[in-house]
Design a protein around this motif. Structure first.
Motif, PDB file in Angstrom:
ATOM      1  N   MET A   1       0.844  -1.193   0.000  1.00 26.12           N
ATOM      2  CA  MET A   1       0.000   0.000   0.000  1.00 26.12           C
ATOM      3  C   MET A   1       0.884   1.250   0.000  1.00 26.12           C
ATOM      4  N   ILE A   2       0.680   2.121  -0.997  1.00 24.74           N
ATOM      5  CA  ILE A   2       1.463   3.348  -1.086  1.00 24.74           C
ATOM      6  C   ILE A   2       1.014   4.338  -0.022  1.00 24.74           C
ATOM      7  N   ASP A   3       1.999   4.967   0.610  1.00 25.63           N
ATOM      8  CA  ASP A   3       1.716   6.035   1.565  1.00 25.63           C
ATOM      9  C   ASP A   3       1.452   7.312   0.761  1.00 25.63           C
ATOM     10  N   ALA A   4       0.183   7.674   0.611  1.00 26.91           N
ATOM     11  CA  ALA A   4      -0.212   8.852  -0.171  1.00 26.91           C
ATOM     12  C   ALA A   4      -0.672   9.959   0.767  1.00 26.91           C
ATOM     13  N   GLN A   5      -0.074  11.141   0.633  1.00 28.93           N
ATOM     14  CA  GLN A   5      -0.373  12.254   1.529  1.00 28.93           C
ATOM     15  C   GLN A   5      -0.780  13.479   0.721  1.00 28.93           C
ATOM     16  N   PRO A   6      -2.053  13.867   0.752  1.00 34.64           N
ATOM     17  CA  PRO A   6      -2.478  15.070   0.032  1.00 34.64           C
ATOM     18  C   PRO A   6      -2.014  16.338   0.743  1.00 34.64           C
ATOM     19  N   PHE A   7      -1.701  17.358  -0.050  1.00 42.68           N
ATOM     20  CA  PHE A   7      -1.286  18.683   0.470  1.00 42.68           C
ATOM     21  C   PHE A   7      -0.180  18.540   1.513  1.00 42.68           C
ATOM     22  N   ALA A   8       0.839  17.760   1.169  1.00 38.63           N
ATOM     23  CA  ALA A   8       1.918  17.445   2.105  1.00 38.63           C
ATOM     24  C   ALA A   8       3.018  18.504   2.055  1.00 38.63           C
ATOM     25  N   PRO A   9       3.551  18.913   3.207  1.00 34.01           N
ATOM     26  CA  PRO A   9       4.678  19.858   3.222  1.00 34.01           C
ATOM     27  C   PRO A   9       5.949  19.190   2.728  1.00 34.01           C
ATOM     28  N   LEU A  10       6.763  19.957   1.992  1.00 33.45           N
ATOM     29  CA  LEU A  10       7.985  19.418   1.404  1.00 33.45           C
ATOM     30  C   LEU A  10       9.253  20.021   1.998  1.00 33.45           C
ATOM     31  N   ALA A  11       9.114  20.852   3.029  1.00 36.84           N
ATOM     32  CA  ALA A  11      10.288  21.522   3.600  1.00 36.84           C
ATOM     33  C   ALA A  11      11.344  20.529   4.063  1.00 36.84           C
ATOM     34  N   ALA A  12      10.914  19.396   4.612  1.00 38.79           N
ATOM     35  CA  ALA A  12      11.863  18.399   5.117  1.00 38.79           C
ATOM     36  C   ALA A  12      12.487  17.575   4.009  1.00 38.79           C
TER      37      ALA A  12
END
Length: 297
Positions: A1-12
């Protein structure tokens, strides 16, 4: 199962720590994850490894394929080499350190290069007299439009100076191959030599050798020297966001090199096997008085 995250922050997930967001972040931890994501999400896609070679200028509207495929192992051993495999999501520097811990030298000059293993063949990363292609064996990749898996050797990767087939778009016919935007690397295999010899071509390493008075340095000593040299030149990206050294050193003819030396004998230069001479871009920038130069923002 893919870990899908909507509107995810990319700073890290980018070296500059830019506070952008992904409309959809897909964390891909296996080849099956990549194939499933490729089938579900057509172009455009945004492939992200260690985030050390990108500057995000805003939120990413395309699905972000965050490559996190793990794994490091010895897959074969020949009379002359250890064949080591690593998942595309592994830290490149972590792989270099791990191979030395196992007693498999060869990558020490490439220590502390930021980014992931999967990105290394794309750029044909190199430093201090070594390039990835010098120890490359083969890689596994996947066609993004179909999910089809394939393997490439060195010839298929068409390595050049900071270049490979993965940086070029396809041309008008079969003679103009290119895999940029078409394929995603999942695993990389490297051939590490059992008959190892130190590579001390670069002046910085020769200075370290002289300072410490070591006639025959070990691979671990060279690894430590490279790390010390890099840390002295560049800020820690965990403290100050940066992408390291990202320019290419220009190559010139011996005649051009002599012409420049005639005007400035301090020129930093390195003879190449093909007869050309590589100049140090950092030295040239300093010599032009362009260190710190900026144009607008």
């Amino acid at each position: 199962m893919i870990d899908a995250q909507p509107f995810a922050p990319l700073a890290a997930y980018n070296a500059f720590g830019v506070a952008a967001r992904a409309r959809l972040l897909l964390r891909l931890r296996s080849e099956d994850d990549v194939a499933e994501a490729a089938r579900a999400h057509g172009a455009p896609r945004f492939v992200l490894g260690g985030g050390s070679n990108v500057v995000l200028t805003g939120d990413v509207d395309a699905p972000v394929f965050k490559v996190e495929i793990p794994g490091r192992r010895l897959v074969a051993e020949t009379a002359s080499h250890w064949i080591v495999e690593a998942g595309a999501g592994e830290s490149w520097h972590g792989l270099v350190a791990w191979t030395l811990e196992q007693g498999w030298p060869g990558l020490e000059n490439l220590a502390l290069i930021p980014g992931t293993v999967g990105a290394a063949p794309v750029q044909n990363i190199g430093a201090y007299g070594i390039e990835l292609q010098d120890h490359f064996h083969e890689l596994d990749a996947l066609v993004l439009d179909s999910g089809e898996r394939f393997t490439l050797g060195a010839a298929g990767c068409a390595f050049g100076y900071r270049d490979s087939v993965f940086k070029h778009v396809p041309g008008p016919d079969a003679r103009h191959l290119g895999l940029a935007g078409r394929a995603l690397i999942t695993r990389v295999r490297l051939a590490l030599p059992k008959r190892w010899r130190p590579r001390l071509d670069y002046l910085d390493l020769q200075r370290k050798q002289a300072e410490e008075g070591v006639a025959q340095p070990s691979a671990r000593q060279i690894f430590d020297w490279v790390c010390a040299i890099r840390r002295a030149k560049l800020p820690d990206p965990a403290v100050i966001g940066n992408a390291g050294s990202f320019f290419k050193n220009p190559s010139v003819t011996p005649e051009q090199c002599q012409d420049i030396i005639g005007r400035d004998p301090r020129l930093v230069h390195y003879p190449m096997p093909d007869g050309s001479v590589k100049l140090a871009a950092g030295w040239l920038i300093d010599a032009c008085g362009w260190k710190g130069k900026r144009m607008g923002r």
